[in-house]
Enzyme design. Structure first.
Site, PDB file in Angstrom:
ATOM      1  N   SER A  16       0.804  -1.229   0.000  1.00 39.46           N
ATOM      2  CA  SER A  16       0.000   0.000   0.000  1.00 39.46           C
ATOM      3  C   SER A  16       0.833   1.274   0.000  1.00 39.46           C
ATOM      4  O   SER A  16       0.525   2.212  -0.746  1.00 39.46           O
ATOM      5  CB  SER A  16      -0.966   0.003   1.187  1.00 39.46           C
ATOM      6  OG  SER A  16      -1.964  -0.986   1.013  1.00 39.46           O
ATOM      7  N   THR A  61      -6.175  -3.580   6.725  1.00 42.75           N
ATOM      8  CA  THR A  61      -6.036  -4.894   6.115  1.00 42.75           C
ATOM      9  C   THR A  61      -6.227  -5.961   7.189  1.00 42.75           C
ATOM     10  O   THR A  61      -6.577  -5.657   8.329  1.00 42.75           O
ATOM     11  CB  THR A  61      -4.669  -5.017   5.397  1.00 42.75           C
ATOM     12  OG1 THR A  61      -4.646  -6.241   4.664  1.00 42.75           O
ATOM     13  CG2 THR A  61      -3.503  -4.961   6.367  1.00 42.75           C
ATOM     14  N   LYS A  65     -10.436  -5.765   9.406  1.00 42.63           N
ATOM     15  CA  LYS A  65     -11.512  -5.159   8.614  1.00 42.63           C
ATOM     16  C   LYS A  65     -12.865  -5.230   9.328  1.00 42.63           C
ATOM     17  O   LYS A  65     -13.665  -4.301   9.231  1.00 42.63           O
ATOM     18  CB  LYS A  65     -11.599  -5.814   7.237  1.00 42.63           C
ATOM     19  CG  LYS A  65     -10.374  -5.536   6.367  1.00 42.63           C
ATOM     20  CD  LYS A  65     -10.520  -6.158   4.981  1.00 42.63           C
ATOM     21  CE  LYS A  65      -9.270  -5.922   4.153  1.00 42.63           C
ATOM     22  NZ  LYS A  65      -9.395  -6.475   2.786  1.00 42.63           N
ATOM     23  N   THR A 153     -17.330 -25.805   4.702  1.00 42.21           N
ATOM     24  CA  THR A 153     -18.460 -25.884   5.628  1.00 42.21           C
ATOM     25  C   THR A 153     -19.678 -25.342   4.909  1.00 42.21           C
ATOM     26  O   THR A 153     -19.818 -24.128   4.731  1.00 42.21           O
ATOM     27  CB  THR A 153     -18.184 -25.070   6.910  1.00 42.21           C
ATOM     28  OG1 THR A 153     -16.947 -25.498   7.487  1.00 42.21           O
ATOM     29  CG2 THR A 153     -19.318 -25.240   7.913  1.00 42.21           C
ATOM     30  N   GLY A 242      -4.498 -11.489  -7.755  1.00 42.17           N
ATOM     31  CA  GLY A 242      -5.218 -10.319  -7.278  1.00 42.17           C
ATOM     32  C   GLY A 242      -4.395  -9.047  -7.143  1.00 42.17           C
ATOM     33  O   GLY A 242      -4.838  -8.110  -6.476  1.00 42.17           O
TER      34      GLY A 242
END
Length: 279
Positions: A16, A61, A65, A153, A242
């Site tokens: 960042s 981050t 969050k 799950t 990403g």
């Protein structure tokens, strides 16, 4: 000079500061952006102290969050839907606006940088945690045909699907997954972070994964992630990480803080990609 930070743990690895410094250079702005390591017990105090001392904005981050979501006094619609905050905007008098730019960063990266068509696209979303929730609500704002939430799950996947209140969203377990031909598969699980050996894989049948035409991992690294390797081995032709999402979500925050309209995100993505290769 305006001061900014990113709160996280760990946070020393965060890109960042480099991203925001690059954006600031594009507009000739003088800023100071540094990482802030904190803990669950000290997070609230760290945020309060930062803005009390004149901080102009902050990113959040993992793993804070959700804590930021609980901390702020105001929420944007997208942050409220995601139930997570990654961008803090001071409003004065101790008030903080919480935003979540992850979802829009994902959509921008998919459409602009990865050149993926979302109109009437079948989407498979792997995972049911915070990252998946933010991605789901952003995807639902697009004209996608369907979204299948897949999780080890099944109850968590079903909860996320029901919470969306959208008939396009269904849930299933990995062993019941049937991928539509031409689908976009997005990995929002933490396997690419937690598997340091690079030998693990998600329990998806190779024949099913091969039906996808694009596989996208919300994580990134110097080397292809575990999920990217799995997708390529299955024969998926378009495979992305990403890194672009990281830059695009940062761009949204930067525009909010600095009231600018244009940023050259592809230039920053390319620069970071080269730096990662050199490590």
């Amino acid at each position: 000079m305006a001061f900014f930070t990113v709160f996280g743990n760990p946070v020393a690895h965060s890109l960042s500061p480099q991203i925001h410094d690059a954006f600031a250079a594009q507009h000739g702005l003088g800023i100071r952006y540094l990482p802030s390591l904190t803990s669950a017990g000290q997070f609230r105090r760290a945020v309060s102290d930062f803005f009390y001392c004149g901080g102009a904005g902050a990113n959040v981050t993992v793993p804070f969050k959700e804590s930021a979501y609980e901390l702020v006094t105001h929420l944007t619609t997208r942050a409220a839907k995601a139930r997570a905050v990654n961008t803090l905007i001071p409003l004065g008098f101790g008030q903080l606006l919480g935003d979540n730019t992850d979802g829009i960063g994902l959509i921008t990266d998919l459409r602009v940088n990865c050149h993926q068509q979302l109109n009437q696209r079948a989407v498979v979303l792997l995972g049911a945690g915070g990252a998946a929730r933010g991605a789901l609500h952003a995807l639902l704002e697009q004209p996608v045909a369907s979204i299948t939430v897949v999780n080890r799950t099944i109850a968590r996947a079903e909860e996320l699907a029901q919470d969306s209140q959208d008939s396009r969203v269904t849930a299933c377990a990995f062993d019941a997954l049937a991928i539509t031909s031409g689908a976009l598969v997005i990995n929002a699980t933490s396997i690419s972070l937690t598997d340091k050996s690079g030998t693990a894989s998600l329990p998806i049948a190779t024949a099913e994964l091969a039906k996808a035409t694009c596989a996208y991992d919300m994580m990134y690294g110097a080397e292809p992630t575990v999920f990217m390797q799995q997708a390529r081995s299955a024969g998926v032709t378009n495979v992305f990480d990403g890194l672009g999402m990281l830059v695009e979500q940062a761009a949204v925050a930067f525009k909010i803080w600095h009231d600018v309209q244009q940023l050259n995100t592809p230039q920053v993505i390319a620069s970071l990609r080269e730096k990662l290769k050199c490590k």
